[in-house]
Write a protein that holds these residues in place. Sequence first.
Motif, PDB file in Angstrom:
ATOM      1  N   UNK A  13      12.839   0.923  14.834  1.00 26.93           N
ATOM      2  CA  UNK A  13      13.664   0.225  16.146  1.00 26.93           C
ATOM      3  C   UNK A  13      14.422   1.116  16.873  1.00 26.93           C
ATOM      4  N   UNK A  14      15.327   2.045  16.444  1.00 24.67           N
ATOM      5  CA  UNK A  14      15.977   3.146  17.055  1.00 24.67           C
ATOM      6  C   UNK A  14      15.296   3.753  17.866  1.00 24.67           C
ATOM      7  N   UNK A  15      14.257   4.244  17.392  1.00 25.59           N
ATOM      8  CA  UNK A  15      13.607   5.395  18.066  1.00 25.59           C
ATOM      9  C   UNK A  15      12.501   4.627  19.173  1.00 25.59           C
ATOM     10  N   UNK A  16      12.055   3.725  18.960  1.00 24.94           N
ATOM     11  CA  UNK A  16      11.256   3.110  19.813  1.00 24.94           C
ATOM     12  C   UNK A  16      11.319   3.231  21.446  1.00 24.94           C
ATOM     13  N   UNK A  38       2.974   2.502  20.993  1.00 20.31           N
ATOM     14  CA  UNK A  38       2.981   2.445  19.663  1.00 20.31           C
ATOM     15  C   UNK A  38       3.868   3.615  18.848  1.00 20.31           C
ATOM     16  N   UNK A  39       4.243   3.093  17.513  1.00 19.23           N
ATOM     17  CA  UNK A  39       5.269   4.141  16.909  1.00 19.23           C
ATOM     18  C   UNK A  39       4.952   3.347  15.460  1.00 19.23           C
ATOM     19  N   UNK A  40       4.840   4.398  14.631  1.00 17.49           N
ATOM     20  CA  UNK A  40       4.597   3.960  13.171  1.00 17.49           C
ATOM     21  C   UNK A  40       5.160   5.143  12.197  1.00 17.49           C
ATOM     22  N   UNK A  48       5.999   8.982  -5.697  1.00 17.12           N
ATOM     23  CA  UNK A  48       4.448   8.655  -5.480  1.00 17.12           C
ATOM     24  C   UNK A  48       4.529   7.183  -4.721  1.00 17.12           C
ATOM     25  N   UNK A  49       5.321   6.529  -4.627  1.00 19.85           N
ATOM     26  CA  UNK A  49       5.111   5.274  -4.029  1.00 19.85           C
ATOM     27  C   UNK A  49       5.397   5.373  -2.366  1.00 19.85           C
ATOM     28  N   UNK A  50       4.558   4.501  -1.912  1.00 20.45           N
ATOM     29  CA  UNK A  50       4.624   4.615  -0.233  1.00 20.45           C
ATOM     30  C   UNK A  50       5.344   3.271   0.259  1.00 20.45           C
ATOM     31  N   UNK A  51       6.291   3.846   1.246  1.00 21.06           N
ATOM     32  CA  UNK A  51       6.861   2.945   2.178  1.00 21.06           C
ATOM     33  C   UNK A  51       6.216   3.083   3.691  1.00 21.06           C
ATOM     34  N   UNK A  52       6.404   2.042   4.392  1.00 19.99           N
ATOM     35  CA  UNK A  52       6.021   2.370   5.885  1.00 19.99           C
ATOM     36  C   UNK A  52       6.615   1.323   6.858  1.00 19.99           C
ATOM     37  N   UNK A  53       6.488   1.467   7.941  1.00 18.55           N
ATOM     38  CA  UNK A  53       7.127   0.649   9.106  1.00 18.55           C
ATOM     39  C   UNK A  53       6.438   0.760  10.327  1.00 18.55           C
ATOM     40  N   UNK A  54       6.772  -0.005  11.321  1.00 16.98           N
ATOM     41  CA  UNK A  54       6.124  -0.074  12.637  1.00 16.98           C
ATOM     42  C   UNK A  54       4.403  -0.097  12.594  1.00 16.98           C
ATOM     43  N   UNK A  55       3.834   0.597  13.365  1.00 17.71           N
ATOM     44  CA  UNK A  55       2.187   0.555  13.408  1.00 17.71           C
ATOM     45  C   UNK A  55       1.672   1.794  12.426  1.00 17.71           C
ATOM     46  N   UNK A 283       4.373  10.695   7.133  1.00 16.63           N
ATOM     47  CA  UNK A 283       3.215  10.648   8.417  1.00 16.63           C
ATOM     48  C   UNK A 283       3.854   9.978   9.487  1.00 16.63           C
ATOM     49  N   UNK A 284       3.737  10.503  10.841  1.00 16.77           N
ATOM     50  CA  UNK A 284       4.211   9.740  11.738  1.00 16.77           C
ATOM     51  C   UNK A 284       3.109   9.431  12.887  1.00 16.77           C
ATOM     52  N   UNK A 285       3.052   8.450  13.596  1.00 18.93           N
ATOM     53  CA  UNK A 285       2.319   8.227  14.797  1.00 18.93           C
ATOM     54  C   UNK A 285       3.187   7.753  15.849  1.00 18.93           C
TER      55      UNK A 285
END
Length: 310
Positions: A13-16, A38-40, A48-55, A283-285
């Motif tokens: 949200x901040x970097x969009x 797009x931004x994810x 070892x757990x995964x968290x993610x946000x955005x696209x 990982x960033x997109x």
Amino acid sequence: MNVTQEELEALVAECGPYTVQGQVATYIPELAKVDGGLLGIAVCNSDGTFVSAGDAETLFTVQSVSKIITLAFVLETFGEDYVFSRVGMEPTGDAFNSIAKLEETVPTKPLNPMINAGALAVTSMLPGDGAEDKFDRLRGFIADLLDIEVEMVRFDPEVARSEYETTDLNRALLYFMRHHGVIEGDVEEIIDVYTKQCAILTNCRGLAMMGKILSQSGKTPAGRQVISRRNARIIRAIMTTCGMYDASGEFAVQVGLPGKSGVSGAIVACGRSDYDMGEIGIGVFGPALDMKGNSIAGTKMLELLVQRHP
């Protein structure tokens, strides 16, 4: 240390708004069609757990992030002495597609595996008989890294075709290197493999997994050794000095993690136990790029993430 999903959602949200300051890669026609807004981001945490946000689930082509994968493959296959007899390990202040240093360096070999000349030299070393076999073996290596079926390692044929038809500068680099004995083989075959490796599809989770493997000295989250400790260290070092092209120094200061970018807007980064971030993969997109060809909002997200875990 574990990053939370709430933290990532706040970062997106901040970097969009930064995405409007960049521009998608237009010199590859298919990439010019991608939505620059797009931004994810995805993180594979220390546990070892995964968290993610955005696209984060959006599929995109890895582009130059593939360079660390092919480097890992040839290092594992042939060893560092062979690989670095044909490509150097020194950073360059030139653009990623520059031919200048090839003309100035004696012996004439690419300064490092992250610029296009060096990556093409690495691709020329891939084992196999012909372009199809080489690419299939690379897909098999990726499948082993990610512990998935090889059929799941796919590429975007339209992006590969688009790059193949507009990559005369890379052809020039290859002909120059072949003339000077740096590489061997058929130029069009190497270009075929190279454009397909750049067009391999992934998402932020796949990048985070790759970063996690490198951060854990070549081990998967489950503890399986898929890249040797030595080779993982070599790759992290080259990512630190060369992974963000001629913005690598600034990235090292502002973010401080080994990172590798691609003109699709992809960035893979990895923490280490000697950083406060811990052994995590990120990982960033964000396809809107800055003038150096790196994701403008993605880089900002990484910078803020590190600052908030001092």
